[in-house]
Design a protein around this motif. Structure first.
Motif, mmCIF file in Angstrom:
data_model
loop_
_atom_site.group_PDB
_atom_site.id
_atom_site.type_symbol
_atom_site.label_atom_id
_atom_site.label_comp_id
_atom_site.label_asym_id
_atom_site.label_seq_id
_atom_site.Cartn_x
_atom_site.Cartn_y
_atom_site.Cartn_z
ATOM 1 N N VAL A 1 -0.900 -11.059 -9.168
ATOM 2 C CA VAL A 1 -0.578 -10.434 -7.884
ATOM 3 C C VAL A 1 -1.478 -9.237 -7.597
ATOM 4 O O VAL A 1 -1.803 -8.942 -6.455
ATOM 5 N N GLY A 2 -1.901 -8.539 -8.648
ATOM 6 C CA GLY A 2 -2.671 -7.314 -8.500
ATOM 7 C C GLY A 2 -1.765 -6.095 -8.491
ATOM 8 O O GLY A 2 -0.641 -6.138 -8.998
ATOM 9 N N LYS A 3 -2.227 -4.997 -7.886
ATOM 10 C CA LYS A 3 -1.439 -3.761 -7.835
ATOM 11 C C LYS A 3 -0.597 -3.720 -6.569
ATOM 12 O O LYS A 3 -1.103 -3.934 -5.463
ATOM 13 N N ILE A 4 0.685 -3.434 -6.731
ATOM 14 C CA ILE A 4 1.582 -3.230 -5.604
ATOM 15 C C ILE A 4 2.470 -2.039 -5.935
ATOM 16 O O ILE A 4 2.348 -1.437 -7.013
ATOM 17 N N PHE A 5 3.348 -1.686 -5.026
ATOM 18 C CA PHE A 5 4.204 -0.518 -5.213
ATOM 19 C C PHE A 5 5.670 -0.881 -5.007
ATOM 20 O O PHE A 5 5.998 -1.771 -4.216
ATOM 21 N N PHE B 1 4.832 8.256 -8.331
ATOM 22 C CA PHE B 1 4.560 9.338 -7.389
ATOM 23 C C PHE B 1 5.855 9.745 -6.690
ATOM 24 O O PHE B 1 6.605 8.883 -6.226
ATOM 25 N N GLU B 2 6.107 11.057 -6.610
ATOM 26 C CA GLU B 2 7.239 11.520 -5.822
ATOM 27 C C GLU B 2 6.823 11.515 -4.352
ATOM 28 O O GLU B 2 5.816 12.119 -3.978
ATOM 29 N N ILE B 3 7.571 10.822 -3.532
ATOM 30 C CA ILE B 3 7.239 10.675 -2.117
ATOM 31 C C ILE B 3 7.524 11.976 -1.367
ATOM 32 O O ILE B 3 8.586 12.587 -1.547
ATOM 33 N N VAL B 4 6.573 12.396 -0.555
ATOM 34 C CA VAL B 4 6.797 13.561 0.309
ATOM 35 C C VAL B 4 7.744 13.125 1.425
ATOM 36 O O VAL B 4 7.408 12.212 2.199
ATOM 37 N N PRO B 5 8.917 13.726 1.529
ATOM 38 C CA PRO B 5 9.899 13.267 2.524
ATOM 39 C C PRO B 5 9.447 13.552 3.955
ATOM 40 O O PRO B 5 8.795 14.565 4.226
ATOM 41 N N LYS B 6 9.784 12.642 4.851
ATOM 42 C CA LYS B 6 9.440 12.820 6.263
ATOM 43 C C LYS B 6 10.395 13.792 6.948
ATOM 44 O O LYS B 6 10.069 14.386 7.973
ATOM 45 N N TYR B 7 11.594 13.934 6.385
ATOM 46 C CA TYR B 7 12.593 14.818 6.971
ATOM 47 C C TYR B 7 13.104 15.783 5.906
ATOM 48 O O TYR B 7 13.208 15.427 4.728
ATOM 49 N N SER B 8 13.447 16.999 6.300
ATOM 50 C CA SER B 8 13.850 18.039 5.360
ATOM 51 C C SER B 8 15.127 17.696 4.596
ATOM 52 O O SER B 8 15.336 18.159 3.485
ATOM 53 N N PHE B 9 15.966 16.874 5.205
ATOM 54 C CA PHE B 9 17.250 16.548 4.581
ATOM 55 C C PHE B 9 17.167 15.318 3.669
ATOM 56 O O PHE B 9 18.153 14.929 3.048
ATOM 57 N N SER B 10 16.002 14.713 3.572
ATOM 58 C CA SER B 10 15.853 13.506 2.746
ATOM 59 C C SER B 10 15.923 13.847 1.264
ATOM 60 O O SER B 10 15.422 14.887 0.829
ATOM 61 N N GLY B 11 16.542 12.953 0.494
ATOM 62 C CA GLY B 11 16.596 13.131 -0.949
ATOM 63 C C GLY B 11 15.318 12.643 -1.606
ATOM 64 O O GLY B 11 14.412 12.110 -0.952
ATOM 65 N N LYS B 12 15.219 12.834 -2.910
ATOM 66 C CA LYS B 12 14.010 12.429 -3.629
ATOM 67 C C LYS B 12 13.904 10.910 -3.710
ATOM 68 O O LYS B 12 14.867 10.207 -4.008
ATOM 69 N N GLU B 13 12.686 10.438 -3.443
ATOM 70 C CA GLU B 13 12.352 9.035 -3.622
ATOM 71 C C GLU B 13 10.992 8.959 -4.304
ATOM 72 O O GLU B 13 10.216 9.925 -4.268
ATOM 73 N N TYR B 14 10.700 7.794 -4.907
ATOM 74 C CA TYR B 14 9.471 7.661 -5.675
ATOM 75 C C TYR B 14 8.770 6.342 -5.345
ATOM 76 O O TYR B 14 9.417 5.340 -4.994
ATOM 77 N N ALA B 15 7.459 6.362 -5.466
ATOM 78 C CA ALA B 15 6.654 5.144 -5.356
ATOM 79 C C ALA B 15 6.155 4.802 -6.753
ATOM 80 O O ALA B 15 5.484 5.615 -7.394
ATOM 81 N N GLU C 1 0.822 -1.213 0.000
ATOM 82 C CA GLU C 1 0.000 0.000 0.000
ATOM 83 C C GLU C 1 0.854 1.260 0.000
ATOM 84 O O GLU C 1 1.947 1.289 0.572
ATOM 85 N N PHE C 2 0.319 2.295 -0.660
ATOM 86 C CA PHE C 2 0.933 3.624 -0.669
ATOM 87 C C PHE C 2 -0.186 4.647 -0.618
ATOM 88 O O PHE C 2 -1.148 4.559 -1.389
ATOM 89 N N ASP C 3 -0.089 5.610 0.294
ATOM 90 C CA ASP C 3 -1.113 6.642 0.431
ATOM 91 C C ASP C 3 -0.887 7.701 -0.655
ATOM 92 O O ASP C 3 0.016 8.528 -0.547
ATOM 93 N N LYS C 4 -1.740 7.664 -1.688
ATOM 94 C CA LYS C 4 -1.562 8.572 -2.819
ATOM 95 C C LYS C 4 -1.911 10.018 -2.448
ATOM 96 O O LYS C 4 -1.428 10.954 -3.102
ATOM 97 N N GLY C 5 -2.755 10.201 -1.447
ATOM 98 C CA GLY C 5 -3.106 11.547 -1.012
ATOM 99 C C GLY C 5 -1.951 12.195 -0.268
ATOM 100 O O GLY C 5 -1.525 13.310 -0.586
ATOM 101 N N LYS C 6 -1.420 11.492 0.735
ATOM 102 C CA LYS C 6 -0.295 11.999 1.519
ATOM 103 C C LYS C 6 1.043 11.798 0.803
ATOM 104 O O LYS C 6 2.055 12.371 1.187
ATOM 105 N N LYS C 7 1.002 10.952 -0.234
ATOM 106 C CA LYS C 7 2.215 10.605 -0.994
ATOM 107 C C LYS C 7 3.324 10.076 -0.074
ATOM 108 O O LYS C 7 4.478 10.487 -0.131
ATOM 109 N N GLN C 8 2.907 9.124 0.758
ATOM 110 C CA GLN C 8 3.841 8.490 1.682
ATOM 111 C C GLN C 8 3.437 7.036 1.912
ATOM 112 O O GLN C 8 2.262 6.676 1.751
ATOM 113 N N PHE C 9 4.421 6.219 2.307
ATOM 114 C CA PHE C 9 4.119 4.880 2.792
ATOM 115 C C PHE C 9 3.770 5.032 4.265
ATOM 116 O O PHE C 9 4.651 5.223 5.113
#
Length: 284
Positions: free
Chosen positions: A121-125, A99-113, A55-63
């Motif tokens: 299997v269906g849909k996964i991330f 989706f570009e993940i919204v970082p939890k910390y200001s110093f985090s680099g870019k990550e994507y889901a 699962e990935f929260d597409k609204g919050k753009k975070q796991f």
């Protein structure tokens, strides 16, 4: 000491495994592509498939779900949960969205889901970090379609302030790189090939390159430079000037193996493509 050696071998092995189909800072290259989890050797399967999620929260753009409860086909110890290798390997998924993940910390680099789908299997991330090529666990079926300037933009350029000279350097790919100089209007392109060797030999000669079609590129008189490796053993390097016939050959054929004196190196398919493209850029 044995632990240190093992760790080095382990890291190098992973680098060799996870080195293909990597989109770097352009994850959009994966959109609508068919991907599949990469195959790894049996001994490394307990360390693989750490980046797949249910699962990935597409609204919050975070796991947002706890990692231990968010793995498809979860297995392994509680401190290092992974996805069961046997349940994912070989299955083909279509890339649906990125989706570009919204970082939890200001110093985090870019990550994507990366949202992927398989009929069984269906849909996964898949959690993608463009900083770490060695940990990328997906293989693109048929390879990536790189933009026209993708490779040329990675070539380093230097201009001598005191002499009428420009120098261009390509990145190393599996020990292979190119250099171009433009001096007083004359252009020269060089090839550098380096491999590791376990024993010391000096004053030796000979460079051989094997192509995918079985043909060879041989420079029997190529001088070999020997240096002590920062790890263990030695680094053997050949540096030769290329003719236009050499350049034509190296831009048209895919390299699979190299030999510097008696020491061998291998080139994976994706790196072979990059090598051709870098040389094409220099030869424009």
């Amino acid at each position: 000491m044995k632990k240190i050696i093992f760790s080095c071998i382990f890291c190098l092995t992973f680098l060799n495994i996870f080195s293909q189909s990597f989109p770097e800072n352009n994850p959009e290259l994966l959109l609508n592509k068919i991907v599949k989890p990469k195959e790894v050797s049996e001994t490394l399967q307990i360390y693989a498939y750490k980046n797949f999620y249910l699962e990935f929260d597409k609204g919050k753009k975070q796991f947002t779900k706890d990692d231990k409860k968010n793995k498809p086909f979860a297995t392994g110890p509680s401190y290092s949960v992974i996805s069961d290798y046997s349940k994912l390997v070989g299955k083909e998924f279509k890339v649906l969205e990125i989706f570009e993940i919204v970082p939890k910390y200001s110093f985090s680099g870019k990550e994507y889901a990366i949202e992927i789908e398989n009929s069984e299997v269906g849909k996964i991330f898949y959690k993608y970090d463009p900083k770490y090529e060695h940990s990328f666990e997906l293989e693109v079926v048929g390879g990536l379609d790189y933009p026209t300037d993708f490779f040329c933009s990675k070539i380093e350029h230097q201009k001598d302030k005191f002499e009428d000279k420009e120098t261009f350097f390509t990145p190393y790919e599996n020990g292979i790189s190119f250099m171009k100089t433009i001096e007083k209007g004359k252009t020269t392109i060089y090839l550098s090939v380096r491999v590791n060797g376990s024993t010391l030999n000096v004053g030796k000669k000979g460079l051989n390159i094997l192509f995918e079609d079985g043909t060879k590129f041989t420079k029997a008189e190529a001088s070999i430079d020997t240096k002590v490796s920062s790890g263990s053993g030695y680094i053997y390097s050949a540096f030769i000037q290329l003719t236009q016939a050499d350049i034509k050959l190296l831009t048209e054929k895919s390299i699979t193996d190299t030999r510097v004196y008696i020491y061998d190196g291998t080139v994976d398919k994706d790196s072979a493509k990059k090598i051709r493209e870098y040389l094409k850029c220099l030869n424009k």
